[in-house]
Design a protein around this motif. Structure first.
Motif, short mmCIF file in Angstrom:
data_model
loop_
_atom_site.label_atom_id
_atom_site.label_comp_id
_atom_site.label_asym_id
_atom_site.label_seq_id
_atom_site.Cartn_x
_atom_site.Cartn_y
_atom_site.Cartn_z
N LYS A 132 23.94 34.42 36.03
CA LYS A 132 24.40 33.18 36.66
C LYS A 132 23.85 31.96 35.95
O LYS A 132 24.56 30.95 35.79
CB LYS A 132 24.02 33.17 38.14
CG LYS A 132 24.78 34.19 38.98
CD LYS A 132 24.44 34.08 40.45
CE LYS A 132 25.23 35.09 41.27
NZ LYS A 132 24.91 35.00 42.73
N LEU A 133 22.61 32.03 35.50
CA LEU A 133 22.02 30.91 34.76
C LEU A 133 22.78 30.68 33.45
O LEU A 133 23.01 29.54 33.05
CB LEU A 133 20.54 31.19 34.48
CG LEU A 133 19.79 30.12 33.69
CD1 LEU A 133 19.87 28.76 34.37
CD2 LEU A 133 18.32 30.53 33.50
N PRO A 168 36.02 36.07 36.35
CA PRO A 168 35.13 34.93 36.16
C PRO A 168 34.15 34.70 37.31
O PRO A 168 33.09 34.09 37.12
CB PRO A 168 36.10 33.75 36.02
CG PRO A 168 37.35 34.37 35.50
CD PRO A 168 37.43 35.71 36.18
N SER A 169 34.48 35.18 38.50
CA SER A 169 33.58 35.03 39.65
C SER A 169 32.30 35.82 39.49
O SER A 169 31.30 35.55 40.16
CB SER A 169 34.29 35.48 40.93
OG SER A 169 34.53 36.89 40.90
N GLY A 170 32.33 36.83 38.61
CA GLY A 170 31.17 37.70 38.44
C GLY A 170 31.26 38.97 39.26
O GLY A 170 30.54 39.93 39.00
N ASP A 171 32.15 39.00 40.24
CA ASP A 171 32.32 40.18 41.09
C ASP A 171 33.33 41.12 40.42
O ASP A 171 34.51 40.78 40.29
CB ASP A 171 32.85 39.77 42.46
CG ASP A 171 33.05 40.95 43.41
OD1 ASP A 171 32.76 42.10 43.01
OD2 ASP A 171 33.51 40.72 44.54
N ASP A 183 40.75 54.45 30.42
CA ASP A 183 40.07 53.74 31.49
C ASP A 183 40.57 52.30 31.56
O ASP A 183 41.24 51.80 30.64
CB ASP A 183 38.55 53.73 31.28
CG ASP A 183 37.77 53.64 32.59
OD1 ASP A 183 38.37 53.28 33.63
OD2 ASP A 183 36.58 53.95 32.59
N HIS A 184 40.27 51.68 32.67
CA HIS A 184 40.48 50.25 32.86
C HIS A 184 39.20 49.74 33.52
O HIS A 184 38.91 50.09 34.66
CB HIS A 184 41.71 50.00 33.75
CG HIS A 184 42.01 48.54 33.96
ND1 HIS A 184 43.09 48.11 34.67
CD2 HIS A 184 41.36 47.40 33.54
CE1 HIS A 184 43.11 46.79 34.71
NE2 HIS A 184 42.06 46.34 34.03
N VAL A 185 38.44 48.95 32.79
CA VAL A 185 37.12 48.52 33.25
C VAL A 185 37.16 47.03 33.58
O VAL A 185 37.62 46.22 32.78
CB VAL A 185 36.05 48.80 32.17
CG1 VAL A 185 34.68 48.32 32.65
CG2 VAL A 185 36.01 50.29 31.85
N VAL A 186 36.67 46.70 34.76
CA VAL A 186 36.58 45.29 35.16
C VAL A 186 35.18 44.80 34.83
O VAL A 186 34.18 45.40 35.21
CB VAL A 186 36.85 45.12 36.67
CG1 VAL A 186 36.88 43.63 37.02
CG2 VAL A 186 38.18 45.77 37.05
N ILE A 187 35.09 43.67 34.13
CA ILE A 187 33.84 43.11 33.67
C ILE A 187 33.46 41.91 34.53
O ILE A 187 34.25 40.97 34.69
CB ILE A 187 33.94 42.65 32.20
CG1 ILE A 187 34.48 43.77 31.30
CG2 ILE A 187 32.59 42.12 31.71
CD1 ILE A 187 33.58 44.95 31.16
N TYR A 225 29.96 46.05 36.14
CA TYR A 225 31.28 46.57 35.76
C TYR A 225 31.71 47.64 36.76
O TYR A 225 30.89 48.25 37.45
CB TYR A 225 31.24 47.18 34.36
CG TYR A 225 30.36 48.40 34.25
CD1 TYR A 225 30.86 49.69 34.46
CD2 TYR A 225 29.01 48.28 33.97
CE1 TYR A 225 30.05 50.81 34.38
CE2 TYR A 225 28.18 49.39 33.89
CZ TYR A 225 28.70 50.65 34.09
OH TYR A 225 27.88 51.75 34.03
N ILE A 226 33.02 47.85 36.84
CA ILE A 226 33.57 48.92 37.67
C ILE A 226 34.72 49.57 36.90
O ILE A 226 35.58 48.87 36.34
CB ILE A 226 34.07 48.40 39.03
CG1 ILE A 226 32.89 48.01 39.91
CG2 ILE A 226 34.92 49.46 39.74
CD1 ILE A 226 33.29 47.46 41.28
N SER A 227 34.72 50.90 36.86
CA SER A 227 35.81 51.65 36.26
C SER A 227 36.88 51.90 37.31
O SER A 227 36.64 52.54 38.33
CB SER A 227 35.30 53.00 35.72
OG SER A 227 36.36 53.90 35.52
N ILE A 228 38.08 51.36 37.06
CA ILE A 228 39.16 51.54 38.03
C ILE A 228 39.62 52.98 38.07
O ILE A 228 39.91 53.54 39.14
CB ILE A 228 40.34 50.61 37.69
CG1 ILE A 228 39.92 49.14 37.87
CG2 ILE A 228 41.54 50.92 38.57
CD1 ILE A 228 41.00 48.14 37.57
N ILE A 229 39.67 53.64 36.94
CA ILE A 229 40.12 55.04 36.91
C ILE A 229 39.15 55.93 37.68
O ILE A 229 39.56 56.85 38.38
CB ILE A 229 40.31 55.52 35.46
CG1 ILE A 229 41.60 54.90 34.91
CG2 ILE A 229 40.35 57.04 35.37
CD1 ILE A 229 42.04 55.39 33.55
N SER A 230 37.86 55.62 37.61
CA SER A 230 36.90 56.39 38.41
C SER A 230 37.15 56.20 39.89
O SER A 230 37.05 57.14 40.68
CB SER A 230 35.46 55.95 38.06
OG SER A 230 35.13 56.31 36.73
#
Length: 220
Positions: free
Chosen positions: A55-56, A172-175, A202-206, A210-215
């Motif tokens: 965040k900083l 961009p929110s970080g979530d 895979d499709h990974v959200v950063i 991070y979260i793997s959508i396929i997982s």
């Protein structure tokens, strides 16, 4: 607190790894104010951003100027140090890793996407052993949404003769929690890939993580 008797001396005697984040920030700031020593100022800055370097690192220069005790020299030093750390992570990853065998590998390769102010879709082209062939950012959206049509994603894969792809996009929110649209788009990509013979690994959200959508799809 004089740096000679505080974090600077501690770094010289014990090594940088043994300093707290506030102490490392204090070394960059060098001095505090007449009302607040440098450690207290560093702690105030770190607390203001929820004790998160991520965040900083997203703070703008104008935001930092609002903190009492931060002048241009301190701000420039702090921002430069955070930018160097981002580039170091990216460089170390490129030197160390050849393949993208896990969502964490993808996250580390795409760590620069954390700093993007808009959503960006990045396609990573891989061979049959998940070794990186190349990558391309194919779309930029607004701060809340991104647009990437399957034909744009697979066109690049076909051009590079890649047997597989990994998709990544940032929040961009970080979530990094995927939206229902993210999940549905991933399902469509998987089905489209089966038809043309390109595996969507895979499709990974950063975000801040991070979260793997396929997982997530497999767990349902």
């Amino acid at each position: 607190m004089q740096l000679e008797n505080g974090p600077r001396e501690k770094l010289l005697n014990e090594g940088a790894q043994n300093l707290s984040t506030e102490e490392l920030i204090a070394i960059l700031l060098r001095t505090g104010t007449k009302d607040k020593d440098v450690i207290a100022l560093s702690r105030e800055i770190f607390d203001r951003y929820d004790r998160s370097l991520y965040k900083l690192s997203k703070a703008t220069i104008n935001e930092l100027k609002k903190i009492k005790g931060l002048g241009d020299v301190k701000i420039v030093t702090l921002v430069a140090a955070l930018e160097i750390s981002k580039r170091l992570v990216k460089e170390e990853y490129k030197e160390e890793f050849i393949s993208l065998k896990s969502p964490e590998d993808v996250y580390r390769y795409c760590i620069d996407m954390q700093a993007f102010e808009q959503e960006v879709v990045r396609v990573l082209f891989v061979d049959s052993k998940l070794r990186l062939i190349g990558s391309k950012d194919i779309s930029k959206g607004t701060i809340n949404t991104s647009i990437a049509h399957p034909r744009d994603i697979f066109r690049e894969a076909l051009t590079k003769n890649a047997p597989g792809i990994i998709v990544a996009h940032n929040h961009p929110s970080g979530d990094p929690t995927p939206s229902m649209d993210d999940i549905e788009i991933t399902k469509k990509l998987i089905e489209a890939g089966k038809i043309i013979g390109i595996t969507v690994h895979d499709h990974v959200v950063i975000g801040s993580g991070y979260i793997s959508i396929i997982s997530k799809i497999k767990d349902r």
